[in-house]
Design an enzyme around this catalytic site. Structure first.
Site, PDB file in Angstrom:
ATOM      1  N   THR A 199      51.021  28.643  26.938  1.00 45.36           N
ATOM      2  CA  THR A 199      52.412  28.493  26.508  1.00 45.36           C
ATOM      3  C   THR A 199      53.273  28.284  27.745  1.00 45.36           C
ATOM      4  OG1 THR A 199      52.870  30.840  26.681  1.00 45.36           O
ATOM      5  CG2 THR A 199      52.101  30.043  24.545  1.00 45.36           C
ATOM      6  N   THR A 200      54.549  27.951  27.504  1.00 46.35           N
ATOM      7  CA  THR A 200      55.427  27.683  28.655  1.00 46.35           C
ATOM      8  C   THR A 200      55.488  28.872  29.605  1.00 46.35           C
ATOM      9  OG1 THR A 200      57.193  28.222  27.136  1.00 46.35           O
ATOM     10  CG2 THR A 200      56.939  25.905  27.691  1.00 46.35           C
ATOM     11  N   ASP A 236      38.107  41.674  39.484  1.00 47.93           N
ATOM     12  CA  ASP A 236      37.789  40.276  39.816  1.00 47.93           C
ATOM     13  C   ASP A 236      37.857  39.991  41.315  1.00 47.93           C
ATOM     14  OD1 ASP A 236      37.647  39.838  37.104  1.00 47.93           O
ATOM     15  OD2 ASP A 236      39.513  38.709  36.968  1.00 47.93           O
ATOM     16  N   HIS A 237      38.859  40.568  41.971  1.00 44.86           N
ATOM     17  CA  HIS A 237      39.056  40.172  43.368  1.00 44.86           C
ATOM     18  C   HIS A 237      38.080  40.845  44.320  1.00 44.86           C
ATOM     19  CE1 HIS A 237      42.063  37.466  42.240  1.00 44.86           C
ATOM     20  NE2 HIS A 237      42.883  38.386  41.784  1.00 44.86           N
ATOM     21  N   GLU A 293      48.135  41.739  24.935  1.00 46.68           N
ATOM     22  CA  GLU A 293      48.457  42.130  26.307  1.00 46.68           C
ATOM     23  C   GLU A 293      49.658  41.296  26.707  1.00 46.68           C
ATOM     24  OE1 GLU A 293      45.344  42.795  29.149  1.00 46.68           O
ATOM     25  OE2 GLU A 293      46.571  41.997  30.785  1.00 46.68           O
ATOM     26  N   ARG A 344      34.976  33.738  34.132  1.00 46.45           N
ATOM     27  CA  ARG A 344      35.590  32.411  33.977  1.00 46.45           C
ATOM     28  C   ARG A 344      34.527  31.354  33.735  1.00 46.45           C
ATOM     29  NH1 ARG A 344      41.017  31.887  35.994  1.00 46.45           N
ATOM     30  NH2 ARG A 344      40.555  29.681  35.779  1.00 46.45           N
ATOM     31  N   ASN A 385      41.216  45.836  37.114  1.00 47.47           N
ATOM     32  CA  ASN A 385      40.607  44.510  37.127  1.00 47.47           C
ATOM     33  C   ASN A 385      39.916  44.317  38.484  1.00 47.47           C
ATOM     34  OD1 ASN A 385      40.341  41.696  37.746  1.00 47.47           O
ATOM     35  ND2 ASN A 385      41.583  41.238  35.961  1.00 47.47           N
ATOM     36  N   ARG A 399      34.301  31.431  39.187  1.00 48.95           N
ATOM     37  CA  ARG A 399      34.808  31.442  40.562  1.00 48.95           C
ATOM     38  C   ARG A 399      34.734  32.819  41.234  1.00 48.95           C
ATOM     39  NH1 ARG A 399      41.194  30.253  39.663  1.00 48.95           N
ATOM     40  NH2 ARG A 399      40.277  28.425  38.704  1.00 48.95           N
ATOM     41  N   HIS A 400      34.725  33.868  40.425  1.00 53.17           N
ATOM     42  CA  HIS A 400      34.571  35.194  41.065  1.00 53.17           C
ATOM     43  C   HIS A 400      33.483  36.014  40.359  1.00 53.17           C
ATOM     44  CE1 HIS A 400      37.646  35.846  38.044  1.00 53.17           C
ATOM     45  NE2 HIS A 400      38.658  35.514  38.808  1.00 53.17           N
ATOM     46  N   HIS A 437      36.922  39.256  34.425  1.00 52.30           N
ATOM     47  CA  HIS A 437      37.146  37.942  33.788  1.00 52.30           C
ATOM     48  C   HIS A 437      35.977  37.044  34.140  1.00 52.30           C
ATOM     49  CE1 HIS A 437      40.187  34.352  33.289  1.00 52.30           C
ATOM     50  NE2 HIS A 437      39.102  34.204  32.561  1.00 52.30           N
ATOM     51  N   HIS A 439      49.388  41.647  34.660  1.00 47.34           N
ATOM     52  CA  HIS A 439      49.522  40.495  35.559  1.00 47.34           C
ATOM     53  C   HIS A 439      50.716  40.694  36.496  1.00 47.34           C
ATOM     54  CE1 HIS A 439      48.143  36.502  36.774  1.00 47.34           C
ATOM     55  NE2 HIS A 439      49.359  36.434  37.275  1.00 47.34           N
ATOM     56  N   GLY A 440      50.404  40.784  37.771  1.00 45.89           N
ATOM     57  CA  GLY A 440      51.450  40.881  38.790  1.00 45.89           C
ATOM     58  C   GLY A 440      52.061  42.265  38.935  1.00 45.89           C
ATOM     59  N   GLY A 499      44.966  44.449  38.823  1.00 45.69           N
ATOM     60  CA  GLY A 499      43.902  44.061  39.739  1.00 45.69           C
ATOM     61  C   GLY A 499      44.374  43.852  41.157  1.00 45.69           C
ATOM     62  N   HIS A 500      45.106  42.762  41.373  1.00 48.57           N
ATOM     63  CA  HIS A 500      45.369  42.311  42.736  1.00 48.57           C
ATOM     64  C   HIS A 500      46.022  43.374  43.612  1.00 48.57           C
ATOM     65  CE1 HIS A 500      47.152  39.920  45.990  1.00 48.57           C
ATOM     66  NE2 HIS A 500      46.052  39.197  45.838  1.00 48.57           N
ATOM     67  N   ARG A 531      31.938  34.618  50.870  1.00 51.08           N
ATOM     68  CA  ARG A 531      30.858  34.561  51.840  1.00 51.08           C
ATOM     69  C   ARG A 531      29.495  34.219  51.215  1.00 51.08           C
ATOM     70  NH1 ARG A 531      30.030  36.658  56.975  1.00 51.08           N
ATOM     71  NH2 ARG A 531      32.131  35.859  57.205  1.00 51.08           N
ATOM     72  N   GLU A 541      37.681  39.815  30.022  1.00 50.84           N
ATOM     73  CA  GLU A 541      38.663  38.733  29.883  1.00 50.84           C
ATOM     74  C   GLU A 541      37.910  37.439  29.738  1.00 50.84           C
ATOM     75  OE1 GLU A 541      41.546  38.208  32.931  1.00 50.84           O
ATOM     76  OE2 GLU A 541      42.211  40.265  32.758  1.00 50.84           O
TER      77      GLU A 541
HETATM   78  N1  PXP Z   1      45.611  40.843  32.686  1.00 53.36           N
HETATM   79  C1  PXP Z   1      45.177  39.571  32.537  1.00 53.36           C
HETATM   80  C2  PXP Z   1      44.995  39.046  31.159  1.00 53.36           C
HETATM   81  C3  PXP Z   1      44.867  38.775  33.655  1.00 53.36           C
HETATM   82  O1  PXP Z   1      44.424  37.522  33.485  1.00 53.36           O
HETATM   83  C4  PXP Z   1      45.020  39.329  34.938  1.00 53.36           C
HETATM   84  C5  PXP Z   1      44.701  38.520  36.133  1.00 53.36           C
HETATM   85  O2  PXP Z   1      43.352  38.237  36.186  1.00 53.36           O
HETATM   86  C6  PXP Z   1      45.451  40.656  35.040  1.00 53.36           C
HETATM   87  C7  PXP Z   1      45.760  41.382  33.904  1.00 53.36           C
HETATM   88  C8  PXP Z   1      45.584  41.336  36.354  1.00 53.36           C
HETATM   89  O3  PXP Z   1      46.575  40.704  37.130  1.00 53.36           O
HETATM   90  P1  PXP Z   1      46.778  41.146  38.617  1.00 53.36           P
HETATM   91  O4  PXP Z   1      45.530  40.822  39.356  1.00 53.36           O
HETATM   92  O5  PXP Z   1      47.958  40.342  39.049  1.00 53.36           O
HETATM   93  O6  PXP Z   1      47.039  42.630  38.604  1.00 53.36           O
END
Ligand code: PXP
Length: 249
Positions: free
Chosen positions: A104-105, A9-10, A155, A49, A7, A53-54, A47, A196-197, A218-219, A18, A74
């Site tokens: 969802t919760t 995005d970042h 996913e 959005r 991913n 934003r990115h 993604h 995610h994470g 991604g992150h 900038r 995404e």
């Molecule tokens: N999968 C989905 C559906 C996401 O929304 C994200 C975050 O944008 C990721 C994966 C990647 O998450 P991370 O940046 O925490 O690795």
């Protein structure tokens, strides 16, 4: 073999910090995508959005043009973004919540409560030759609804697992939910991705989760790239993922 979708995005987040609104700037997420592919990433995730934003529109069009692996877009199930996707024709879309009511919760997409709208979107994508994945919590109700919507993939949202790992790496509850969710999804004929994470520390715990096809990360990769370089960061993640044996550990 467990596949890695990077991913990017970042990379765009850093550029926008900038160059917001200028239509140019560095770092370039497209160049980053090509660098990831060159060392073996199996796909690129971005993604688009609604608030831009990115990732910007020009990024996804350029990605569609140049990447050689799979483009995973995404997106929210929002008319404007659905229209972009139908023209862009990514290989797959991963539908994610962007608004509070779609969540969802546990933070994934509310599929059960939006079954008709999601099923209609899923059909439009499939008719355009685009596969569909739904980003959901490992919640039996949502997994069941994803199958009823006719989605090809889910996913599994690994955010709660990542938080639990941070609190206590031995905590089994969130990992067990992922294992049960992957089993249920597989039994319903869904293909299973996760994301995610995820990072270099918590990833080995996922060796216990069966039926995983692809991880979207991604992150942690972009963060590691700051110190070791993007290609080394991708190689390290691929190295960890090569130890996955289909959840039989
Ligand atoms: N999968 C989905 C559906 C996401 O929304 C994200 C975050 O944008 C990721 C994966 C990647 O998450 P991370 O940046 O925490 O690795």
């Amino acid at each position: 073999m467990l596949k890695l979708g990077v991913n990017i995005d970042h990379v765009a987040t850093l550029r926008e910090a900038r160059f917001r609104g200028l239509g140019y700037g560095e770092p370039d997420p497209v160049a980053a995508a090509l660098a990831c592919e060159a060392v073996g990433a199996h796909g690129i995730t971005a993604h688009l959005r609604e608030d831009r934003r990115h990732i910007q529109d020009r990024d996804v069009w350029k990605l569609r043009e140049v990447i050689k692996t799979r483009l995973n877009l995404e997106m929210a199930n929002a008319p404007e973004i659905v229209a972009v996707a139908l023209k862009l024709k990514p290989d797959i879309v991963c539908v994610v919540p962007e608004r509070r009511l779609e969540v969802t919760t546990e933070g994934g997409l509310e599929v059960a409560g939006n079954l008709q709208a999601i099923t209609e979107m899923r059909k439009r994508m499939n008719n355009a030759g685009i596969e569909v994945s739904l980003f959901i919590a490992p919640d039996p109700l949502q997994i069941e609804a994803a199958a009823r919507a006719g989605s090809q993939f889910i996913e599994l949202h690994t955010g709660s697992f990542a938080e639990a790992y941070h609190e206590d790496p031995q905590r089994p509850d969130e990992l067990n939910r992922l294992i049960a969710g992957a089993r249920q999804a597989h039994a319903l004929g869904l293909k299973v991705n996760a994301g995610h994470g995820l990072n270099y520390q918590n990833l080995p715990l996922l060796y216990k989760v069966p039926h995983l096809v692809e991880l979207n990360i991604g992150h942690s990769i972009i963060s590691r790239a700051v110190t070791v370089g993007l290609q080394a960061a991708v190689r390290e993640m691929l190295g960890l993922m090569a130890n996955y044996r289909g959840g039989t550990e």
